[in-house]
Design a protein around this motif. Structure first.
Motif, short mmCIF file in Angstrom:
data_model
loop_
_atom_site.label_atom_id
_atom_site.label_comp_id
_atom_site.label_asym_id
_atom_site.label_seq_id
_atom_site.Cartn_x
_atom_site.Cartn_y
_atom_site.Cartn_z
N HIS A 1 0.84 -0.96 0.01
CA HIS A 1 0.02 0.04 0.20
C HIS A 1 0.86 1.10 0.17
CE1 HIS A 1 0.85 -0.53 4.26
NE2 HIS A 1 0.89 0.95 4.37
N LEU A 2 0.38 2.26 -0.24
CA LEU A 2 0.95 3.68 -0.27
C LEU A 2 0.23 4.36 0.79
CD1 LEU A 2 0.69 4.81 -4.01
CD2 LEU A 2 2.61 3.45 -2.88
N ALA A 3 1.10 5.19 1.47
CA ALA A 3 0.42 6.02 2.58
C ALA A 3 0.60 7.53 2.38
CB ALA A 3 1.28 5.68 3.95
N PHE A 4 -0.41 8.28 2.81
CA PHE A 4 -0.31 9.50 2.65
C PHE A 4 -0.56 10.13 4.02
CE2 PHE A 4 -1.54 7.75 -1.45
CZ PHE A 4 -1.13 8.92 -2.08
N ARG A 5 0.07 11.34 4.20
CA ARG A 5 -0.08 12.34 5.57
C ARG A 5 -1.20 13.28 5.20
NH1 ARG A 5 5.90 12.29 5.79
NH2 ARG A 5 6.27 11.02 7.51
N VAL A 6 -1.99 13.43 6.02
CA VAL A 6 -3.01 14.80 5.73
C VAL A 6 -3.03 15.46 7.07
CG1 VAL A 6 -4.90 13.39 6.99
CG2 VAL A 6 -5.36 15.04 5.14
N THR A 7 -3.26 16.76 6.85
CA THR A 7 -3.24 17.99 7.84
C THR A 7 -4.42 18.10 8.83
OG1 THR A 7 -3.85 19.47 6.50
CG2 THR A 7 -1.60 19.39 6.55
N ASP A 8 -5.47 17.71 8.13
CA ASP A 8 -6.69 17.55 8.68
C ASP A 8 -7.36 16.18 8.70
OD1 ASP A 8 -9.41 17.59 9.93
OD2 ASP A 8 -9.64 19.84 9.19
N PHE A 9 -7.12 15.29 9.56
CA PHE A 9 -7.47 13.71 9.58
C PHE A 9 -8.82 13.72 9.65
CE2 PHE A 9 -8.25 9.83 11.52
CZ PHE A 9 -7.30 8.85 10.86
N ASP A 10 -9.70 14.24 10.61
CA ASP A 10 -11.20 14.18 10.69
C ASP A 10 -11.83 14.63 9.48
OD1 ASP A 10 -10.76 13.30 13.48
OD2 ASP A 10 -11.06 15.18 14.37
N ALA A 11 -11.34 15.71 8.72
CA ALA A 11 -12.08 16.25 7.59
C ALA A 11 -11.62 15.10 6.54
CB ALA A 11 -11.51 17.68 7.17
N ALA A 12 -10.67 14.70 6.33
CA ALA A 12 -10.25 13.68 5.44
C ALA A 12 -11.19 12.46 5.63
CB ALA A 12 -9.06 13.36 5.52
N LEU A 13 -11.26 12.09 6.76
CA LEU A 13 -11.95 10.68 7.02
C LEU A 13 -13.61 10.96 6.65
CD1 LEU A 13 -12.28 7.88 7.99
CD2 LEU A 13 -12.52 8.77 10.40
N LYS A 14 -13.98 12.17 7.06
CA LYS A 14 -15.28 12.45 6.63
C LYS A 14 -15.50 12.46 5.14
CE LYS A 14 -19.02 16.11 7.56
NZ LYS A 14 -19.37 16.63 6.24
N LYS A 15 -14.72 13.02 4.45
CA LYS A 15 -14.63 13.25 2.90
C LYS A 15 -14.82 11.91 2.20
CE LYS A 15 -12.16 14.48 -1.07
NZ LYS A 15 -12.62 16.00 -1.56
N HIS A 16 -13.90 10.95 2.80
CA HIS A 16 -13.58 9.61 2.10
C HIS A 16 -14.71 8.65 2.71
CE1 HIS A 16 -9.08 10.81 2.15
NE2 HIS A 16 -9.56 10.87 0.90
N LYS A 17 -15.48 9.01 3.74
CA LYS A 17 -16.67 8.04 3.94
C LYS A 17 -17.72 8.74 3.02
CE LYS A 17 -16.09 6.81 8.82
NZ LYS A 17 -16.33 6.62 10.16
N GLU A 18 -17.95 9.97 2.85
CA GLU A 18 -18.70 10.70 1.71
C GLU A 18 -18.54 9.95 0.41
OE1 GLU A 18 -18.42 14.84 2.26
OE2 GLU A 18 -19.50 14.68 4.19
N MET A 19 -17.44 9.73 -0.02
CA MET A 19 -17.11 9.33 -1.17
C MET A 19 -17.18 7.57 -1.11
SD MET A 19 -13.56 11.01 -2.14
CE MET A 19 -13.33 10.00 -3.65
N GLY A 20 -17.57 7.14 -0.07
CA GLY A 20 -17.80 5.56 0.03
C GLY A 20 -16.30 4.87 -0.17
N CYS A 21 -15.35 5.25 -0.03
CA CYS A 21 -14.09 4.56 -0.25
C CYS A 21 -13.06 4.00 0.81
CB CYS A 21 -13.13 5.27 -1.31
SG CYS A 21 -12.75 6.90 -0.75
N VAL A 22 -13.54 4.42 2.28
CA VAL A 22 -13.10 3.97 3.31
C VAL A 22 -13.30 2.40 3.16
CG1 VAL A 22 -13.01 3.92 5.70
CG2 VAL A 22 -13.27 5.97 4.40
#
Length: 122
Positions: A75-96
């Motif tokens: 796998h590849l790993a990505f760092r994100v500055t706003d973890f909670d916002a990223a998780l919310k966005k990815h859940k909305e995209m349905g890709c988590v």
């Protein structure tokens, strides 16, 4: 002699779908492309605009089915500055595809089934 990272490669079945995913999910932008003279493959290099590291997406004309990743744990790993916002966005995209709250990480899945780890910046 010193080696440095240049890029990681992922083969993709539907290039446009993958480009849209990586742009929407991770904000990656196309930095360059290369097409074979005979049309047999296309390479698209994506960057984050911050680091020199690139993700190379390879589309092969003669691939007639989605890739079978099997038990591939890469796998590849990505760092994100706003973890909670990223998780919310990815859940909305349905890709988590996997969350590990104890470790403070989660994974998203791209259109070809590759897992991408999301970790907080700190």
């Amino acid at each position: 002699m010193k080696f440095t990272f240049a890029h990681n490669n992922l083969n993709v079945y539907d290039l446009e779908k993958s480009l849209n995913f990586y742009k929407e999910a991770l904000g990656l932008e196309v930095s360059s492309t290369k097409e074979a003279d005979d049309g047999s493959f296309t390479l698209v290099y994506l960057g984050d605009g911050t680091t020199p590291h690139l993700l190379e997406l390879t589309w092969l004309r003669d691939m007639d089915r989605p890739y079978e990743l099997g038990d591939n744990e890469i796998h590849l790993a990505f760092r994100v500055t706003d973890f909670d916002a990223a998780l919310k966005k990815h859940k909305e995209m349905g890709c988590v595809c996997f969350e590990n709250p104890e470790m403070g990480i989660y994974f998203i899945e791209d259109p070809d089934g590759y897992w991408l780890e999301i970790v907080p910046e700190k």
